[in-house]
Write an enzyme that holds these catalytic residues in place. Structure first.
Site, PDB file in Angstrom:
ATOM      1  N   LYS A  23      36.924  42.748  41.654  1.00 37.52           N
ATOM      2  CA  LYS A  23      36.382  42.157  40.382  1.00 37.52           C
ATOM      3  C   LYS A  23      37.521  40.365  39.980  1.00 37.52           C
ATOM      4  CE  LYS A  23      36.713  44.034  36.173  1.00 37.52           C
ATOM      5  NZ  LYS A  23      37.424  43.030  34.955  1.00 37.52           N
ATOM      6  N   ARG A  37      37.105  35.264  40.058  1.00 42.19           N
ATOM      7  CA  ARG A  37      38.100  33.751  40.648  1.00 42.19           C
ATOM      8  C   ARG A  37      37.183  32.329  41.630  1.00 42.19           C
ATOM      9  NH1 ARG A  37      41.821  36.988  38.631  1.00 42.19           N
ATOM     10  NH2 ARG A  37      43.803  35.831  37.944  1.00 42.19           N
ATOM     11  N   ARG A  52      39.980  41.052  20.935  1.00 44.10           N
ATOM     12  CA  ARG A  52      41.001  40.713  22.234  1.00 44.10           C
ATOM     13  C   ARG A  52      41.958  39.160  21.715  1.00 44.10           C
ATOM     14  NH1 ARG A  52      39.130  42.650  27.994  1.00 44.10           N
ATOM     15  NH2 ARG A  52      41.766  42.718  28.438  1.00 44.10           N
ATOM     16  N   GLN A  68      45.906  36.572  33.708  1.00 43.31           N
ATOM     17  CA  GLN A  68      45.115  36.055  33.212  1.00 43.31           C
ATOM     18  C   GLN A  68      45.332  34.598  31.915  1.00 43.31           C
ATOM     19  OE1 GLN A  68      43.004  38.894  30.526  1.00 43.31           O
ATOM     20  NE2 GLN A  68      42.111  39.538  32.357  1.00 43.31           N
ATOM     21  N   ASP A  93      46.068  47.714  35.762  1.00 41.63           N
ATOM     22  CA  ASP A  93      45.539  48.590  35.635  1.00 41.63           C
ATOM     23  C   ASP A  93      45.039  49.679  35.385  1.00 41.63           C
ATOM     24  OD1 ASP A  93      44.153  46.245  34.111  1.00 41.63           O
ATOM     25  OD2 ASP A  93      42.976  45.667  36.326  1.00 41.63           O
ATOM     26  N   ARG A 108      44.680  51.285  25.525  1.00 41.51           N
ATOM     27  CA  ARG A 108      44.907  52.308  26.171  1.00 41.51           C
ATOM     28  C   ARG A 108      45.680  53.390  26.802  1.00 41.51           C
ATOM     29  NH1 ARG A 108      43.348  48.976  32.342  1.00 41.51           N
ATOM     30  NH2 ARG A 108      39.764  48.569  31.186  1.00 41.51           N
TER      31      ARG A 108
HETATM   32  C1  S3P Z   1      43.767  40.437  35.705  1.00 34.42           C
HETATM   33  C2  S3P Z   1      44.700  40.303  35.335  1.00 34.42           C
HETATM   34  C3  S3P Z   1      45.250  41.828  34.530  1.00 34.42           C
HETATM   35  C4  S3P Z   1      44.340  42.377  34.534  1.00 34.42           C
HETATM   36  C5  S3P Z   1      42.627  42.012  33.745  1.00 34.42           C
HETATM   37  C6  S3P Z   1      42.214  41.098  35.464  1.00 34.42           C
HETATM   38  C7  S3P Z   1      42.954  38.915  36.323  1.00 34.42           C
HETATM   39  O1  S3P Z   1      44.595  40.947  32.613  1.00 34.42           O
HETATM   40  O2  S3P Z   1      44.627  43.936  33.729  1.00 34.42           O
HETATM   41  O3  S3P Z   1      42.197  43.540  34.211  1.00 34.42           O
HETATM   42  O4  S3P Z   1      41.880  38.582  37.041  1.00 34.42           O
HETATM   43  O5  S3P Z   1      43.633  37.947  36.104  1.00 34.42           O
HETATM   44  P1  S3P Z   1      46.400  40.186  32.454  1.00 34.42           P
HETATM   45  O6  S3P Z   1      46.448  39.317  32.659  1.00 34.42           O
HETATM   46  O7  S3P Z   1      46.238  40.031  30.553  1.00 34.42           O
HETATM   47  O8  S3P Z   1      47.916  41.218  32.083  1.00 34.42           O
END
Ligand code: S3P
Length: 436
Positions: A21, A26, A120, A166, A316, A347
């Site tokens: 995912k 990306r 969020r 992220q 995750d 969670r």
């Molecule tokens: C992700 C980063 C993580 C992860 C999310 C996907 C990403 O989040 O929990 O499911 O694709 O960069 P955070 O950056 O908030 O830790």
């Protein structure tokens, strides 16, 4: 959608891991930015990557999705301001990464999401982007997020207060789209798919170790095109199958094409230290990402303490790790995981609610949970609230392997955000998951 999972706790067979995912999202962003024809294989045809691709089309990209094959076509026109608000659905990665990209594109856009995404936190991304010269306004720190044309600075330096891939990726994508140099410091290593992909497309991105974290610097040169990209399988989806194999009474399963980027697959080490029979086979590199097959057999687990730097790596996977811990001998303690409070659901609260329903003794902390494992099976048919969170739903459906009467999980539709073939995959291995 409510689901009932039942099985005789015997699992066998071979399955293909669905596309990653994080990487699927990306590649459509970076592919759109490169703006040359690109053909993608192994794309995750789930709601989150689709909403990210549709958002990109709304600002002028030309992305065509056909199952797991995606074509991005070169555009003649620059990016455009969308006519309506862009809906990212349930996708935190989609909204946060696009905040970075769009803030550098000389366009105006408003990003919205579903009920969960609308709650969020977005300031963790909006604040550094604004410091960098972007114009991003949130609604009390949450979506809708309004982005206007800004002026991105060169040589921006950001020391991240939260361990978040992220946030890191959003800042890097903003600099990449503005053709500016940027440095991001992460105190704790987080998933590095953005850096790996930039490197794969010829970008100049440097990475140096700093204590237990990293300093990441993106230099100015633009990316160069390549004709194709292959997305490896999603370790976070494989995690449900791995734990299923481990806690089943009898199992022998093979999960093929699983992404094994070391910033993602810490759960393997955690489960192996708990005593899990997991073996990695056929390792190779695809598009700058490690990949391999994972063979799993039923195992006798013991409790463990988990915390510190490994947490962002397994962030995750903690819901499904909690299920493994529930059937391990002794106590498992998970700490330093307060980020779980701001995921698709709270969670930690959702895990605790579900564990109470299946009769697993536990203690909840602000930043983790202590779980007292139990070696016998669950006797009642528990009813679990997933709070609309895909990873909570899939975790408790997997727990049905240790329940004599099965497990019923409410509000499972968001499984389609990350693992659209979950039901078929589970049924193929021997867990009967059906609508109820
Ligand atoms: C992700 C980063 C993580 C992860 C999310 C996907 C990403 O989040 O929990 O499911 O694709 O960069 P955070 O950056 O908030 O830790």
């Amino acid at each position: 959608m409510n689901l009932l999972a039942k099985s005789n706790s015997i699992l066998s067979g071979e399955v293909l891991c669905p596309g990653d995912k994080s990487i699927s999202q990306r590649i459509v962003i970076i592919g759109s930015l490169i703006n040359e024809d690109l053909s993608i294989k192994g794309f995750l045809n789930g709601e989150d990557p689709i909403s990210t691709a549709m958002a990109l089309n709304a600002i002028g990209s030309s992305i065509n999705i056909s199952g797991t094959d995606v074509e991005i076509l070169k555009r003649d026109m620059p990016f455009i301001s969308p006519e309506t608000d862009i809906d990212l659905g349930n996708s935190g990665t989609g909204i946060r990464l696009l905040m970075g990209l769009i803030s550098s594109l000389d366009i105006n856009a408003t990003l919205v999401g579903d009920e969960s995404l609308s709650k969020r936190p977005m300031l963790r991304v909006a604040n550094p982007l604004n410091e960098m010269g972007a114009k991003v306004v949130c609604n009390n720190g949450t979506p809708p997020v309004k982005i206007e044309k800004g002026d991105i600075k060169d040589n921006f330096l950001y020391d991240m207060p939260v361990a978040s891939a992220q946030v890191k990726s959003s800042i890097i994508l903003s600099a990449l789209a503005a053709n500016k140099k940027v440095t991001v410091i992460e105190e704790h290593p987080t998933r590095n798919h953005t850096e790996r992909m930039i490197n794969y497309f010829g970008g100049n991105i440097e990475h140096t170790k700093k204590d237990s974290g990293n300093i990441i610097t993106l230099h100015k040169p633009k990316l160069t095109s390549r004709p194709s990209y292959e997305v490896v399988g999603d370790f976070s989806s494989a995690a449900f199958l791995i734990v299923a194999g481990v806690i089943a009474k009898e199992s022998n399963i093979l999960i093929k094409n699983v992404g094994l980027n070391p910033t993602r697959c810490g759960l393997i080490k955690v489960l192996q230290s708990m005593g899990a029979n997991i073996e990695i086979l056929n390792q190779s590199m695809i598009c700058n990402e490690e990949v391999g097959d994972i063979s799993v057999q039923s195992s006798k687990l013991k409790g463990i303490d988990v915390g510190g730097d490994i947490i962002p790596n397994i962030i995750d996977e903690i819901p499904i790790l909690s299920i493994a811990a529930s059937f391990a001998e002794g106590i498992t303690t998970i700490k330093d995981a307060e980020e779980l409070r701001v995921k698709e659901s709270d969670r930690l609260a959702a895990i605790s609610g579900g564990l109470s329903q299946i009769g697993i003794k536990h203690e909840l902390f602000d930043d983790g949970i202590k779980i007292q494992g139990k070696s016998d099976n669950i006797s009642a048919c528990a009813e679990i609230d997933s709070f609309g969170d895909h990873r909570i739903a899939m975790s408790f459906l997997v727990a049905s392997l240790r329940s004599e009467k099965g497990i019923f999980v409410k509000n499972c539709k968001n499984i389609f955000t990350s693992f659209p073939s979950f039901l078929e995959t589970m049924n193929h291995l021997g867990i009967h998951v059906n609508e109820a």
